[in-house]
Motif scaffolding. Structure first.
Motif, PDB file in Angstrom:
ATOM      1  N   ALA A 138       7.222 -14.586   4.470  1.00 27.81           N
ATOM      2  CA  ALA A 138       6.413 -13.409   4.754  1.00 27.81           C
ATOM      3  C   ALA A 138       5.935 -13.394   6.201  1.00 27.81           C
ATOM      4  O   ALA A 138       5.733 -12.337   6.780  1.00 27.81           O
ATOM      5  CB  ALA A 138       5.232 -13.350   3.792  1.00 27.81           C
ATOM      6  N   ALA A 139       5.746 -14.557   6.805  1.00 24.16           N
ATOM      7  CA  ALA A 139       5.250 -14.630   8.171  1.00 24.16           C
ATOM      8  C   ALA A 139       6.347 -14.361   9.201  1.00 24.16           C
ATOM      9  O   ALA A 139       6.064 -14.074  10.345  1.00 24.16           O
ATOM     10  CB  ALA A 139       4.635 -16.001   8.425  1.00 24.16           C
ATOM     11  N   ALA A 140       7.596 -14.447   8.792  1.00 26.05           N
ATOM     12  CA  ALA A 140       8.695 -14.256   9.730  1.00 26.05           C
ATOM     13  C   ALA A 140       8.886 -12.779  10.043  1.00 26.05           C
ATOM     14  O   ALA A 140       8.734 -11.928   9.184  1.00 26.05           O
ATOM     15  CB  ALA A 140       9.977 -14.842   9.157  1.00 26.05           C
ATOM     16  N   GLU A 141       9.219 -12.489  11.269  1.00 33.44           N
ATOM     17  CA  GLU A 141       9.493 -11.126  11.678  1.00 33.44           C
ATOM     18  C   GLU A 141      10.985 -10.896  11.806  1.00 33.44           C
ATOM     19  O   GLU A 141      11.441  -9.771  11.831  1.00 33.44           O
ATOM     20  CB  GLU A 141       8.800 -10.834  12.998  1.00 33.44           C
ATOM     21  N   THR A 142      11.746 -11.970  11.913  1.00 33.73           N
ATOM     22  CA  THR A 142      13.193 -11.883  12.011  1.00 33.73           C
ATOM     23  C   THR A 142      13.831 -12.855  11.030  1.00 33.73           C
ATOM     24  O   THR A 142      13.211 -13.841  10.634  1.00 33.73           O
ATOM     25  CB  THR A 142      13.688 -12.211  13.436  1.00 33.73           C
TER      26      THR A 142
END
Length: 80
Positions: A25-29
């Protein structure tokens, strides 16, 4: 930037067969599994949709790729 570096490292390890790609969930990519199989894509892309399969959440570059994954997840997951 930190998310990009993490995705790059995980992507490199996965490409070398040392780690499975995951989306958190914290990843943007994330590496889009559908694009990877269909187009040979190995670079992390902006996550625009996500799906959970067998307790793991995967990120995709588009809703279309997420729907393709749901239709046949085994076709896009790396061998165990």
């Amino acid at each position: 930037m930190r998310g990009f570096v993490t995705a790059l490292i995980v992507g490199s390890l996965w490409a070398a067969g040392l780690a499975a790609p995951r989306y958190t969930a914290a990843a943007e990519t994330a590496i889009c599994l559908v694009c990877q199989v269909m187009e040979g894509e190995v670079a992390a892309e902006e996550v625009k949709a996500s799906r959970t399969h067998e307790g793991k959440t995967y990120g995709f570059c588009s809703e279309k790729c997420a729907q393709a994954f749901v239709a046949d997840p085994i076709a896009y997951l790396p061998p165990a």
